[in-house]
Design an enzyme around this catalytic site. Sequence first.
Site, PDB file in Angstrom:
ATOM      1  N   ASP A 454       0.858  -1.185   0.000  1.00 49.32           N
ATOM      2  CA  ASP A 454       0.000   0.000   0.000  1.00 49.32           C
ATOM      3  C   ASP A 454       0.899   1.241   0.000  1.00 49.32           C
ATOM      4  O   ASP A 454       1.597   1.511   0.981  1.00 49.32           O
ATOM      5  CB  ASP A 454      -0.902  -0.026   1.240  1.00 49.32           C
ATOM      6  CG  ASP A 454      -1.936   1.094   1.242  1.00 49.32           C
ATOM      7  OD1 ASP A 454      -1.765   2.078   0.498  1.00 49.32           O
ATOM      8  OD2 ASP A 454      -2.918   0.978   2.005  1.00 49.32           O
ATOM      9  N   HIS A 455       0.872   1.995  -1.096  1.00 51.10           N
ATOM     10  CA  HIS A 455       1.783   3.130  -1.248  1.00 51.10           C
ATOM     11  C   HIS A 455       1.407   4.308  -0.343  1.00 51.10           C
ATOM     12  O   HIS A 455       2.189   5.259  -0.211  1.00 51.10           O
ATOM     13  CB  HIS A 455       1.802   3.604  -2.699  1.00 51.10           C
ATOM     14  CG  HIS A 455       3.146   4.090  -3.145  1.00 51.10           C
ATOM     15  ND1 HIS A 455       4.190   4.324  -2.275  1.00 51.10           N
ATOM     16  CD2 HIS A 455       3.636   4.388  -4.381  1.00 51.10           C
ATOM     17  CE1 HIS A 455       5.241   4.746  -2.944  1.00 51.10           C
ATOM     18  NE2 HIS A 455       4.932   4.794  -4.227  1.00 51.10           N
ATOM     19  N   ARG A 456       0.241   4.259   0.302  1.00 51.73           N
ATOM     20  CA  ARG A 456      -0.092   5.290   1.278  1.00 51.73           C
ATOM     21  C   ARG A 456       0.753   5.143   2.537  1.00 51.73           C
ATOM     22  O   ARG A 456       1.011   6.121   3.244  1.00 51.73           O
ATOM     23  CB  ARG A 456      -1.577   5.211   1.654  1.00 51.73           C
ATOM     24  CG  ARG A 456      -2.544   5.475   0.534  1.00 51.73           C
ATOM     25  CD  ARG A 456      -3.980   5.212   0.958  1.00 51.73           C
ATOM     26  NE  ARG A 456      -4.185   3.825   1.370  1.00 51.73           N
ATOM     27  CZ  ARG A 456      -5.357   3.335   1.794  1.00 51.73           C
ATOM     28  NH1 ARG A 456      -6.401   4.130   1.869  1.00 51.73           N
ATOM     29  NH2 ARG A 456      -5.460   2.060   2.145  1.00 51.73           N
ATOM     30  N   ILE A 458       3.628   2.562   2.701  1.00 46.36           N
ATOM     31  CA  ILE A 458       4.988   2.111   2.381  1.00 46.36           C
ATOM     32  C   ILE A 458       5.453   2.816   1.111  1.00 46.36           C
ATOM     33  O   ILE A 458       4.845   2.646   0.046  1.00 46.36           O
ATOM     34  CB  ILE A 458       5.019   0.578   2.183  1.00 46.36           C
ATOM     35  CG1 ILE A 458       4.464  -0.124   3.421  1.00 46.36           C
ATOM     36  CG2 ILE A 458       6.419   0.085   1.866  1.00 46.36           C
ATOM     37  CD1 ILE A 458       4.277  -1.618   3.258  1.00 46.36           C
TER      38      ILE A 458
END
Length: 485
Positions: A454-456, A458
């Site tokens: 999850d780029h939010r 990591i």
Amino acid sequence: MSRIKEFNLPDLGEGLTEGEILAWLVKVGDDIELNQPIVEVETAKAAVEIPAKWAGRVQAIFHPEGSTVEVGVPIIAIDTDPNAGPIEESTTAAPASDLPAPSAASLAAVQVAPAEGMVEPGLIGGVAPGGRTAVLVGYGPRNAPAKRRPRKGDAPAPAQAAAPVVPAPVAPVAPAPVPAVNGNGRVSGPVLAKPPVRKLAKDLGIDLATLTGSGPLGSITREDVQRAATATPAAAEPLTVTATAASAASFGADREQRIPVKGVRKLTAENMARSAFTAPHVTEFLTVDVTRAMKALDRLRDRREWRDVRVSPLLLVAKAVLLAVKRHPMVNSTWAGDEIVVKEYVNLGIAAATERGLIVPNIKDAGRLSLRELADAMTDLVQTAKSGKTSPADMSGGTFTITNVGVFGVDTGTPILPPGESAILAFGAVREQPWVHKGKVKPRLVTTLGLSFDHRIIDGELGSKFLRDIGDFLADPEAALLAWT
């Protein structure tokens, strides 16, 4: 207090709303004990056996096998004092609010044989248990005589003086009309079918009006609907066609299969769609030489205390993930809107393919386990999943997941995050490939890892470092253990 107790379908997990009855483990008349398994139910998460809440004798079973029942609906009635003599019908009607479903006592005490021409009890328009008329919600039977609306020009009837009352002649009773039979051999008129059968027909796209019922009085049964769904449509009237058109392949419903989406498959579809369009996914890949790790596994299997333990490459991958999480705790977290929840425990999920679909049971607090304990826990988890006995609790609360696509001969993939988790690792097949080792090209055992996150939570740096640590452990597990622990 009534000796007849109705047992409602309980909520077997986190917010489950319905379950399908797979098999009844008891029948009417059986004596049962407290906590004895009485029914096997498949929910959206697993197939579970439900125990009895009371000891006694089975008085009634309200839903057959294969039916889908909502949580809170009565499924069975139990006589908790079968030695007290015959059940007597209550002389005082219970309030409607106290009877969410037909009482088992009334079902047992009242037996009404259907007269000729009556609709089977339970069908819409027929007599329900207790002599009531089964009607749709919002529509009740009308007992008042029909009245004709006055027409224009009708003069009001003049008042009559008192006069001798002359009895009106009684018209001869006309014989009941013979019901018309349509082309399907079914009596014309409203289609007779129970609500679960109507729902099944709607799900399968079957028009009940086109079916010939095999039930009482021509009512449509579940078997009629299922037979119609799998039957080959009748051949159409012969047409004059060219030889080319006659040899062309057909692409109709006779070459299609319709599979109802329910249970585990339905839940998986909902979770994956929600995750894919909620969390911004990023996937990175890493190819690793795991020759040393495979040799370490061979040495581990040769040890006396490990000879009865199932040792697989997935065990080392799980250990690598647990050690990497300790070095990068943010990977083991959850997005909670206005905050990120970093968890100090790892409930390690292992994706397992079963006959009912993909499930992800997890090992609770796996970071506290030794390698031997982790191996035993993974073996139990897989065996329980394959037998279909995984409980909803074992599939709840996961924090990180591993999916072993390598067992299918696949090199890697781009896995979708389970809801509530921030990362998932795909472990590909271990293959012998040419690899540069110590300046020379040699055959080595190689695998490819795929990490979705999850780029939010990591960013690219954290995801790359985490994946690199897993790769370093698999490339040389003994050196990594010495360096990190």
